[in-house]
Design a protein around this motif. Structure first.
Motif, PDB file in Angstrom:
ATOM      1  N   LEU A   1       0.810  -1.222   0.000  1.00 29.47           N
ATOM      2  CA  LEU A   1       0.000   0.000   0.000  1.00 29.47           C
ATOM      3  C   LEU A   1       0.845   1.274   0.000  1.00 29.47           C
ATOM      4  O   LEU A   1       0.306   2.371  -0.065  1.00 29.47           O
ATOM      5  CB  LEU A   1      -0.911   0.019   1.238  1.00 29.47           C
ATOM      6  N   PHE A   2       2.162   1.120   0.057  1.00 29.03           N
ATOM      7  CA  PHE A   2       3.009   2.311   0.223  1.00 29.03           C
ATOM      8  C   PHE A   2       2.998   3.223  -1.001  1.00 29.03           C
ATOM      9  O   PHE A   2       2.853   4.433  -0.884  1.00 29.03           O
ATOM     10  CB  PHE A   2       4.450   1.910   0.549  1.00 29.03           C
ATOM     11  N   ARG A   3       3.225   2.655  -2.171  1.00 32.52           N
ATOM     12  CA  ARG A   3       3.246   3.487  -3.372  1.00 32.52           C
ATOM     13  C   ARG A   3       2.293   2.911  -4.399  1.00 32.52           C
ATOM     14  O   ARG A   3       2.566   1.909  -5.037  1.00 32.52           O
ATOM     15  CB  ARG A   3       4.662   3.590  -3.950  1.00 32.52           C
ATOM     16  N   VAL A   4       1.148   3.548  -4.512  1.00 32.72           N
ATOM     17  CA  VAL A   4       0.093   3.071  -5.394  1.00 32.72           C
ATOM     18  C   VAL A   4      -0.330   4.192  -6.327  1.00 32.72           C
ATOM     19  O   VAL A   4       0.153   5.317  -6.218  1.00 32.72           O
ATOM     20  CB  VAL A   4      -1.121   2.564  -4.566  1.00 32.72           C
ATOM     21  N   ARG A   5      -1.239   3.879  -7.258  1.00 33.01           N
ATOM     22  CA  ARG A   5      -1.604   4.898  -8.244  1.00 33.01           C
ATOM     23  C   ARG A   5      -2.895   5.632  -7.884  1.00 33.01           C
ATOM     24  O   ARG A   5      -3.199   6.669  -8.465  1.00 33.01           O
ATOM     25  CB  ARG A   5      -1.682   4.272  -9.633  1.00 33.01           C
ATOM     26  N   GLU A   6      -3.670   5.073  -6.980  1.00 31.16           N
ATOM     27  CA  GLU A   6      -4.779   5.858  -6.440  1.00 31.16           C
ATOM     28  C   GLU A   6      -4.863   5.586  -4.954  1.00 31.16           C
ATOM     29  O   GLU A   6      -4.693   4.458  -4.511  1.00 31.16           O
ATOM     30  CB  GLU A   6      -6.101   5.563  -7.149  1.00 31.16           C
ATOM     31  N   PHE A   7      -5.060   6.633  -4.172  1.00 34.54           N
ATOM     32  CA  PHE A   7      -5.030   6.482  -2.720  1.00 34.54           C
ATOM     33  C   PHE A   7      -5.860   7.573  -2.060  1.00 34.54           C
ATOM     34  O   PHE A   7      -6.131   8.610  -2.656  1.00 34.54           O
ATOM     35  CB  PHE A   7      -3.584   6.533  -2.202  1.00 34.54           C
ATOM     36  N   ASP A   8      -6.266   7.293  -0.828  1.00 37.48           N
ATOM     37  CA  ASP A   8      -7.033   8.282  -0.073  1.00 37.48           C
ATOM     38  C   ASP A   8      -6.094   9.116   0.783  1.00 37.48           C
ATOM     39  O   ASP A   8      -5.173   8.596   1.400  1.00 37.48           O
ATOM     40  CB  ASP A   8      -8.053   7.589   0.832  1.00 37.48           C
ATOM     41  N   LEU A   9      -6.378  10.405   0.802  1.00 35.93           N
ATOM     42  CA  LEU A   9      -5.634  11.330   1.652  1.00 35.93           C
ATOM     43  C   LEU A   9      -6.571  11.922   2.689  1.00 35.93           C
ATOM     44  O   LEU A   9      -7.755  12.138   2.424  1.00 35.93           O
ATOM     45  CB  LEU A   9      -5.059  12.472   0.800  1.00 35.93           C
ATOM     46  N   MET A  10      -6.018  12.201   3.854  1.00 34.52           N
ATOM     47  CA  MET A  10      -6.746  12.920   4.903  1.00 34.52           C
ATOM     48  C   MET A  10      -5.874  14.149   5.166  1.00 34.52           C
ATOM     49  O   MET A  10      -4.691  14.001   5.451  1.00 34.52           O
ATOM     50  CB  MET A  10      -6.858  12.051   6.157  1.00 34.52           C
TER      51      MET A  10
END
Ligand code: ATP
Length: 426
Positions: free
Chosen positions: A177-186
């Motif tokens: 999950l460290f470097r992916v192409r879509e991710f959620d940010l808070m």
């Protein structure tokens, strides 16, 4: 330190995280959250929202669009500057990050016998016909700054916060999950008077540490890195990266940046909108400065799993368990009838299951296999408590509560449960 393989395998086996589009061979840099991962992600987002938004009356929530026009990214600097240096092999045509190749590999393709091109800047943004998928969520908050001023009439300092998805065309997605192409940010943007930036920077630095503890990341595995002047964005006077000891090295988990008045000034210039704040007392008009704490959800999940994974021996048997905080565990309480073929026991357990649902976050009913196996299954997914309904329950209304970390069991009257769990979850 636990192997990443063990975490990836547990995550897959128990329904936390699956490879994206797996039955078609997967799509690099995408992962799907399974039932337990989705539950945990939901809990983390809720905890973050409570910690950083609801607990601070001056912070306002937002949920802005993922698609934003080119002009936004021109103003923010992403169109020109949001790029990685890439080299391409003349034979196999594979691309690599120039800054991630070992010195001895420079010039030669690491995958075949080809020769690598000179580095070229490769923009990381995904583009559709007339818009870009946002590569970060901050711009949504800057473009809504005036809307927040006009509708909420805040005083300084105040914040705008959101949780949402971002997309980056990472050329070398890796490390789970460290470097992916879509991710959620808070993330939130905290607007301050220039002369008050240091005080507020310290305030959020402290809050980040208390968040790290609250969500269940091992503090000893997190290290502050003062980003040097050369490595900071040119407009930033101070940036701290919060790095985590991942199995693949010490790398960024969260960030805290003082961004000056760069963003609002750039959008004011590019859009023509007046983005100044008007001081009520003096009628002064000025562009506030901003402090930005940012948190990746996927990296949070990974750091939590790595922090909480444990193996020990209980009752003479080896076991794997996750020491998850009750507030984020995908299952808070599991409830078992001692055996599944005694209708009285099952009915009683079902009755307690319904009442527990009112007072615990997420409750699971399980009557499959012997009790020992059920405990092990719950340990492995980090369920803090298991409640067992046995023959004594039918006589005196007491149940056993078993603690995940110690394996200890206590007896409690079923009526006490609705106080017992909420007190321990929060
Ligand atoms: P990195 O140096 O690791 O590429 P970054 O400095 O580009 O990260 P930011 O632009 O500061 O990261 O992004 C904010 C946060 O988003 C990071 O702290 C991280 O938690 C998360 N993040 C960034 N890129 C990725 C990614 N490719 N996959 C998952 N999370 C990411």
């Amino acid at each position: 330190m636990v192997d990443l393989d063990k975490i990836v395998s547990l995550a897959k086996r128990r329904g936390f995280v699956f490879p994206g589009s797996e039955i078609y061979g997967g799509l690099a840099g995408t992962w799907d959250l399974g039932p337990l991962g989705a539950e945990m992600a939901h809990n983390i987002k809720e905890l973050w929202w409570n910690h950083f938004v609801r607990a601070h009356e001056e912070n306002y929530g937002l949920a802005s669009s993922i698609l934003m026009p080119e002009k936004v990214w021109e103003a923010s600097g992403h169109l020109e500057g949001f790029a990685d240096p890439l080299v391409e092999c003349n034979k196999c045509k594979r691309r690599f990050r120039a800054d991630q190749l070992e010195d001895k590999e420079k010039g030669k393709c690491p995958e075949c016998v080809g020769v690598l091109s000179e580095p070229r800047q490769f923009n990381l943004m995904f583009k559709s016909q007339d818009a870009y998928l946002r590569p970060e969520i901050a711009q949504g908050m800057f473009v809504n700054f005036k809307n927040i001023l006009d509708t909420m009439h805040p005083e300084l300092p105040f914040g705008i916060a959101q949780i949402g998805r971002a997309f980056r065309n990472e050329i070398a997605p890796r490390d789970f999950l460290f470097r992916v192409r879509e991710f959620d940010l808070m993330e939130f943007e905290y607007f301050v008077r220039e002369e008050e930036w240091e005080k507020n920077f310290e305030k959020w630095r402290g809050e980040i540490w208390s968040w790290i503890e609250k969500v269940g990341i091992n503090k000893d595995m997190v290290h502050e890195l003062e980003v040097s002047k050369e490595d900071r964005a040119h407009y930033s006077k101070r940036t701290i990266d919060f790095e985590f000891d991942y199995p693949f090295g010490k790398k960024e988990l969260y960030g805290l940046a003082y961004r000056g008045d760069y963003d609002l000034s750039a959008h004011e210039k590019a859009s023509g909108a007046d983005l100044r704040f008007i001081d009520q007392a003096s009628s002064d008009k000025f562009i506030p400065h901003v402090i930005e704490p940012t948190f990746g959800l996927g990296r949070t999940i990974l750091a939590v799993l790595l922090s909480s994974y444990a193996e020990d021996e209980l009752g003479g048997e080896k076991r794997i368990f996750l020491r998850l905080k009750p507030a984020i565990a995908p299952v808070t309480v599991a409830i078992f009838p001692l055996v599944k073929n005694k209708p009285d026991l099952v009915a009683k357990a079902r009755e307690i299951y319904s009442s527990l649902k009112q007072c615990a976050k997420s409750v699971q009913f399980d009557d499959n296999g012997n009790i020992g196996k059920r405990y092990r299954r719950q340990d492995e997914i980090g369920t803090p408590w298991c409640v067992t309904v046995d023959y004594q329950t039918l006589e005196d209304g007491t149940v056993t509560i078993r603690d995940r970390d110690t394996g200890e069991q206590i007896r409690k009257d079923q009526k006490e449960l609705e106080k017992y769990f909420p007190e321990r979850i929060s």
